[in-house]
Write an enzyme that holds these catalytic residues in place. Structure first.
Site, short mmCIF file in Angstrom:
data_model
loop_
_atom_site.label_atom_id
_atom_site.label_comp_id
_atom_site.label_asym_id
_atom_site.label_seq_id
_atom_site.Cartn_x
_atom_site.Cartn_y
_atom_site.Cartn_z
N ARG A 165 0.83 -1.21 0.00
CA ARG A 165 0.00 0.00 0.00
C ARG A 165 0.86 1.26 0.00
NH1 ARG A 165 -5.09 2.18 2.38
NH2 ARG A 165 -5.03 4.29 1.57
N ARG A 186 -5.26 1.84 -4.95
CA ARG A 186 -4.47 1.15 -3.93
C ARG A 186 -4.56 -0.36 -4.07
NH1 ARG A 186 -8.97 4.02 -0.35
NH2 ARG A 186 -9.07 5.14 -2.27
N ASP A 245 -6.74 -1.67 0.99
CA ASP A 245 -7.21 -0.67 1.94
C ASP A 245 -8.02 -1.43 2.98
OD1 ASP A 245 -7.83 1.81 3.10
OD2 ASP A 245 -9.68 1.98 1.93
N ASP A 304 -10.15 -0.76 6.53
CA ASP A 304 -10.71 0.20 7.48
C ASP A 304 -11.40 -0.53 8.62
OD1 ASP A 304 -9.95 2.49 6.02
OD2 ASP A 304 -11.81 2.49 4.86
#
Length: 175
Positions: free
Chosen positions: A94, A103, A106, A108
């Site tokens: 990344r 990317r 990712d 989250d």
């Protein structure tokens, strides 16, 4: 906690954490699979949603994403988990430029148990999750009745309240 023998026992507290994963560079499905495998080192991967092909949001001039949501049972504290996730993203290639740009991976943190966390580096529940179909579709697949600890609505209710738009298409699990 002290046992009958007077020695301290460690109490292992596990939290269910929901993570959103996305990739729009390279072999997207392989990138997600590598990330899910690596997440198993941070706890137990309890469930994984199907993969969803999704159009980019905010920074639209980039390839479409492949997204999924993972339920992870972990003993890590929120900041420990965030640190481990950032390191994992880096190990998987990344790069954070341009901001919101394409990317390889990712990850989250969407929900951390029922915790509400607001620090300089981490906000949980994720501050935009209730606005993002690419998060709520896969999350509602594996946890439709989980309640948002601030908005007090289920994931299904949040998804159903979204306005039209944000193309999200479920694809075959690519494993």
């Amino acid at each position: 906690m002290e046992s009958k023998r007077g020695k301290l026992e460690t109490i292992h507290v596990y939290k269910d954490v929901y993570l959103s994963l996305g990739s729009n560079l390279g072999e997207r499905a392989a990138n997600l699979k590598k990330a899910i495998t690596a997440l198993a080192e941070l706890g137990r991967v309890v469930s994984t949603s199907s993969y969803y092909e999704t159009e980019p949001v905010e920074f639209a001039a980039q390839p479409w994403f492949l997204n999924c949501v993972v339920r992870l049972s972990t003993q890590k504290m929120p900041k420990q988990l965030l640190s481990a996730i950032l390191e994992l993203e880096k190990e998987l290639g990344r790069r954070r430029v341009p901001k919101k740009g394409p990317r390889i991976i990712d990850i989250d943190i969407l929900l951390f148990g029922n915790s509400v966390i607001e620090t300089k580096t981490l906000v949980v529940p994720h501050p935009a999750m209730h606005e993002r179909r690419f998060v709520l579709e896969p999350l509602s697949e594996i946890a439709p009745e989980i309640r948002h600890p601030v908005l007090k609505r289920t994931v299904r209710e949040l998804r159903d309240a979204l306005p039209p738009g944000q193309s999200v298409r479920r694809v075959e699990k690519l494993r």
